[in-house]
Scaffold this motif. Structure first.
Motif, PDB file in Angstrom:
ATOM      1  N   GLN A  44       0.821  -1.155   0.250  1.00 46.12           N
ATOM      2  CA  GLN A  44       0.059  -0.070  -0.032  1.00 46.12           C
ATOM      3  C   GLN A  44       1.029   0.890   0.015  1.00 46.12           C
ATOM      4  OE1 GLN A  44      -2.735  -0.693   3.435  1.00 46.12           O
ATOM      5  NE2 GLN A  44      -3.930  -1.853   2.033  1.00 46.12           N
ATOM      6  N   SER A  45       1.777   1.228   0.776  1.00 47.77           N
ATOM      7  CA  SER A  45       2.743   2.491   0.696  1.00 47.77           C
ATOM      8  C   SER A  45       3.569   2.734  -0.303  1.00 47.77           C
ATOM      9  CB  SER A  45       3.857   2.312   1.879  1.00 47.77           C
ATOM     10  OG  SER A  45       3.214   1.951   3.029  1.00 47.77           O
ATOM     11  N   LEU A  46       3.932   1.519  -1.103  1.00 50.27           N
ATOM     12  CA  LEU A  46       4.468   1.738  -2.396  1.00 50.27           C
ATOM     13  C   LEU A  46       3.771   2.449  -3.473  1.00 50.27           C
ATOM     14  CD1 LEU A  46       6.746  -1.612  -2.961  1.00 50.27           C
ATOM     15  CD2 LEU A  46       7.529   0.788  -3.116  1.00 50.27           C
ATOM     16  N   ASN A  47       2.478   1.934  -3.337  1.00 51.93           N
ATOM     17  CA  ASN A  47       1.292   2.581  -4.200  1.00 51.93           C
ATOM     18  C   ASN A  47       1.825   2.536  -5.665  1.00 51.93           C
ATOM     19  OD1 ASN A  47      -1.041   3.766  -4.931  1.00 51.93           O
ATOM     20  ND2 ASN A  47      -0.492   5.796  -4.626  1.00 51.93           N
ATOM     21  N   LEU A  48       2.451   1.304  -6.283  1.00 51.31           N
ATOM     22  CA  LEU A  48       2.911   1.159  -7.504  1.00 51.31           C
ATOM     23  C   LEU A  48       2.034  -0.056  -8.269  1.00 51.31           C
ATOM     24  CD1 LEU A  48       6.661   1.312  -6.985  1.00 51.31           C
ATOM     25  CD2 LEU A  48       5.477   2.993  -8.110  1.00 51.31           C
ATOM     26  N   PRO A  49       1.962   0.068  -9.714  1.00 50.68           N
ATOM     27  CA  PRO A  49       1.189  -0.943 -10.200  1.00 50.68           C
ATOM     28  C   PRO A  49       2.231  -2.183 -10.230  1.00 50.68           C
ATOM     29  CG  PRO A  49       2.057   0.634 -11.841  1.00 50.68           C
ATOM     30  CD  PRO A  49       2.447   1.060 -10.628  1.00 50.68           C
ATOM     31  N   TRP A  50       1.728  -3.454 -10.427  1.00 49.86           N
ATOM     32  CA  TRP A  50       2.481  -4.747 -10.639  1.00 49.86           C
ATOM     33  C   TRP A  50       3.318  -5.031  -9.492  1.00 49.86           C
ATOM     34  CZ3 TRP A  50       0.367  -6.874 -14.438  1.00 49.86           C
ATOM     35  CH2 TRP A  50      -0.129  -5.942 -15.369  1.00 49.86           C
ATOM     36  N   VAL A  51       2.994  -4.675  -8.302  1.00 51.37           N
ATOM     37  CA  VAL A  51       3.383  -5.443  -7.069  1.00 51.37           C
ATOM     38  C   VAL A  51       2.557  -6.528  -6.533  1.00 51.37           C
ATOM     39  CG1 VAL A  51       4.312  -4.455  -4.624  1.00 51.37           C
ATOM     40  CG2 VAL A  51       4.475  -2.997  -6.728  1.00 51.37           C
ATOM     41  N   ILE A  52       3.062  -7.538  -6.116  1.00 51.02           N
ATOM     42  CA  ILE A  52       2.021  -8.364  -5.535  1.00 51.02           C
ATOM     43  C   ILE A  52       2.878  -9.120  -4.428  1.00 51.02           C
ATOM     44  CG2 ILE A  52       1.044  -8.919  -7.866  1.00 51.02           C
ATOM     45  CD1 ILE A  52       3.061 -11.810  -7.318  1.00 51.02           C
ATOM     46  N   HIS A 125       6.215  -6.406 -11.404  1.00 54.93           N
ATOM     47  CA  HIS A 125       7.727  -5.664 -11.091  1.00 54.93           C
ATOM     48  C   HIS A 125       8.484  -6.083  -9.696  1.00 54.93           C
ATOM     49  CE1 HIS A 125       7.505  -2.538 -14.669  1.00 54.93           C
ATOM     50  NE2 HIS A 125       7.002  -3.536 -14.753  1.00 54.93           N
ATOM     51  N   ILE A 126       7.463  -6.118  -8.829  1.00 50.16           N
ATOM     52  CA  ILE A 126       7.880  -6.351  -7.347  1.00 50.16           C
ATOM     53  C   ILE A 126       7.277  -7.521  -6.798  1.00 50.16           C
ATOM     54  CG2 ILE A 126       8.510  -5.487  -4.997  1.00 50.16           C
ATOM     55  CD1 ILE A 126       8.365  -2.840  -6.432  1.00 50.16           C
ATOM     56  N   VAL A 127       7.732  -8.435  -6.190  1.00 51.02           N
ATOM     57  CA  VAL A 127       7.094  -9.495  -5.597  1.00 51.02           C
ATOM     58  C   VAL A 127       7.531  -9.510  -3.868  1.00 51.02           C
ATOM     59  CG1 VAL A 127       6.969 -12.165  -5.261  1.00 51.02           C
ATOM     60  CG2 VAL A 127       6.953 -11.179  -7.446  1.00 51.02           C
ATOM     61  N   VAL A 128       6.441  -9.366  -3.177  1.00 52.92           N
ATOM     62  CA  VAL A 128       6.816  -9.357  -1.773  1.00 52.92           C
ATOM     63  C   VAL A 128       6.531 -10.890  -1.500  1.00 52.92           C
ATOM     64  CG1 VAL A 128       6.420  -8.752   0.486  1.00 52.92           C
ATOM     65  CG2 VAL A 128       6.111  -6.926  -1.361  1.00 52.92           C
ATOM     66  N   LEU A 129       7.637 -11.668  -1.067  1.00 49.98           N
ATOM     67  CA  LEU A 129       7.749 -13.009  -0.809  1.00 49.98           C
ATOM     68  C   LEU A 129       7.715 -13.307   0.676  1.00 49.98           C
ATOM     69  CD1 LEU A 129       7.742 -15.846  -2.160  1.00 49.98           C
ATOM     70  CD2 LEU A 129      10.361 -15.613  -1.577  1.00 49.98           C
ATOM     71  N   GLU A 130       6.359 -13.773   1.231  1.00 49.01           N
ATOM     72  CA  GLU A 130       6.443 -13.824   2.860  1.00 49.01           C
ATOM     73  C   GLU A 130       6.366 -15.346   3.197  1.00 49.01           C
ATOM     74  OE1 GLU A 130       4.005 -14.332   5.099  1.00 49.01           O
ATOM     75  OE2 GLU A 130       2.236 -14.662   3.621  1.00 49.01           O
ATOM     76  N   GLY A 131       6.844 -15.741   4.423  1.00 50.63           N
ATOM     77  CA  GLY A 131       6.623 -16.904   5.069  1.00 50.63           C
ATOM     78  C   GLY A 131       7.716 -17.233   5.982  1.00 50.63           C
ATOM     79  N   ILE A 132       7.410 -18.124   6.944  1.00 48.93           N
ATOM     80  CA  ILE A 132       8.345 -18.274   7.893  1.00 48.93           C
ATOM     81  C   ILE A 132       9.612 -18.660   7.619  1.00 48.93           C
ATOM     82  CG2 ILE A 132       6.520 -18.976   9.840  1.00 48.93           C
ATOM     83  CD1 ILE A 132       7.266 -21.865   8.987  1.00 48.93           C
ATOM     84  N   LEU A 133       9.707 -19.141   6.355  1.00 46.18           N
ATOM     85  CA  LEU A 133      11.091 -19.693   5.962  1.00 46.18           C
ATOM     86  C   LEU A 133      11.563 -19.032   4.611  1.00 46.18           C
ATOM     87  CD1 LEU A 133      10.547 -23.424   6.620  1.00 46.18           C
ATOM     88  CD2 LEU A 133      12.307 -22.209   7.806  1.00 46.18           C
ATOM     89  N   ALA A 134      11.163 -17.721   4.468  1.00 44.29           N
ATOM     90  CA  ALA A 134      11.582 -16.743   3.253  1.00 44.29           C
ATOM     91  C   ALA A 134      12.897 -16.831   3.100  1.00 44.29           C
ATOM     92  CB  ALA A 134      10.806 -15.633   3.254  1.00 44.29           C
ATOM     93  N   LEU A 135      13.751 -16.727   4.247  1.00 43.23           N
ATOM     94  CA  LEU A 135      15.210 -16.599   3.986  1.00 43.23           C
ATOM     95  C   LEU A 135      16.061 -17.740   4.220  1.00 43.23           C
ATOM     96  CD1 LEU A 135      15.302 -13.308   6.123  1.00 43.23           C
ATOM     97  CD2 LEU A 135      14.876 -13.461   3.696  1.00 43.23           C
ATOM     98  N   HIS A 136      15.299 -19.015   4.024  1.00 44.43           N
ATOM     99  CA  HIS A 136      15.963 -20.201   4.337  1.00 44.43           C
ATOM    100  C   HIS A 136      16.764 -20.861   3.114  1.00 44.43           C
ATOM    101  CE1 HIS A 136      16.685 -24.321   6.007  1.00 44.43           C
ATOM    102  NE2 HIS A 136      16.206 -24.698   4.918  1.00 44.43           N
ATOM    103  N   ASP A 137      16.145 -21.079   2.071  1.00 45.21           N
ATOM    104  CA  ASP A 137      16.635 -21.704   0.782  1.00 45.21           C
ATOM    105  C   ASP A 137      17.822 -20.765   0.284  1.00 45.21           C
ATOM    106  OD1 ASP A 137      15.696 -24.282  -1.096  1.00 45.21           O
ATOM    107  OD2 ASP A 137      16.786 -22.939  -1.888  1.00 45.21           O
ATOM    108  N   PRO A 138      18.920 -21.428  -0.066  1.00 48.82           N
ATOM    109  CA  PRO A 138      20.037 -20.567  -0.675  1.00 48.82           C
ATOM    110  C   PRO A 138      19.564 -20.258  -1.902  1.00 48.82           C
ATOM    111  CG  PRO A 138      20.921 -22.659   0.086  1.00 48.82           C
ATOM    112  CD  PRO A 138      19.547 -22.800   0.567  1.00 48.82           C
TER     113      PRO A 138
END
Ligand code: CTP
Length: 245
Positions: A44-52, A125-138
């Motif tokens: 919402q703050s980015l307020n840009l198209p193509w952000v998911i 253009h931007i993907v916000v990837l969220e999950g308990i293990l979002a920073l796990h897999d190399p």
């Protein structure tokens, strides 16, 4: 290209369109820490198209009938990395990065199963990837432009999870608490918390942390600006008309 080489024709310079240069922001943190709310606030703050927002929950593996029966009794580990299909997640992220229309699985928390239907994503253009293990897999870490870890007190996380699981995921209070102490909490200590070490930014108080959200938004705008400058320079260097359609 091979055909051009074979025919001894001049090779065309390669051009990568900007939409193939997708940026990914990874958000990890405990269950109930507010990852989803933070992701929504950033979008919402980015307020840009193509952000998911892409939830890693979509990539839970389906369970066998025996495992499913255990999961319904809150006796199956749904937090360890083995429960997530990281191979599929990486394949889908790479496909999106190539600018391809990509089908994403839909997961049912009520049934502990992947559903038949999928949703299609096309050139974000931007993907916000969220999950308990979002920073796990190399392999996922390699693809991330920004790595965020959300922090919240464990009692806040547990109380949020009880309310949500009972209201939205078809669970009982007793079952949610049993699963928390048997799996969620120990796996948090083993796999989720260590991701703090990998994070660029640790966000206390999740979406309430307006200063952190502003920093993330500014940094994302900066990333987009740099990419735009790079693409414009590339177009000029190629000195050719590129049709965008
Ligand atoms: N989970 C579950 N049943 C399933 C699959 C997953 O109970 N069939 C639980 C796992 O135990 C895991 C949690 O779902 O802990 C992951 O989702 P969570 O992080 O709680 O939800 P988000 O909305 O992604 O994050 P947040 O609560 O931080 O907003």
């Amino acid at each position: 290209r091979k055909a051009a080489e074979a025919a001894d024709l001049p090779q065309k310079a390669r051009y990568t369109p900007p939409w193939a240069d997708m940026s990914i922001i990874g958000i990890a943190g405990s269950s109930g820490s507010g990852k989803t709310s933070l992701a929504i606030e950033i979008v919402q703050s980015l307020n840009l198209p193509w952000v998911i927002i892409l939830s890693i929950d979509s990539f839970y593996k389906s369970l066998t009938p025996e495992q499913n029966a255990l999961a319904h009794r809150n006796e199956w580990d749904l937090d360890s990395p083995e429960s997530i299909d990281f191979d599929l997640l990486v394949a889908k992220l790479l496909s999106l990065k190539q600018g391809k229309r990509t089908d994403i699985p839909v997961y049912s928390f009520q049934q502990h199963q992947r559903l038949e239907k999928t949703v299609s994503l096309y050139s974000p253009h931007i993907v916000v990837l969220e999950g308990i293990l979002a920073l796990h897999d190399p392999r996922v870490l390699e693809l991330l432009d920004m790595k965020i870890f959300v922090e919240a007190d464990a009692d806040v996380c547990l109380s949020r999870r009880i309310v949500r699981d009972v209201r939205e995921r078809g669970r009982t209070i007793e079952g949610t608490i049993k699963q928390w102490f048997r799996y969620v909490k120990p796996v948090f200590q083993k796999y989720v918390e260590p991701q703090r070490e990998t994070a660029d930014l640790i966000v206390p108080r999740g979406m309430q942390n307006k200063m952190a959200i502003q920093m993330i938004v500014n940094q994302t705008r900066q990333i987009l600006k740099e990419k735009s400058i790079k693409h414009n320079a590339e177009l000029e260097r190629l000195g050719q008309q590129v049709d965008i359609y």
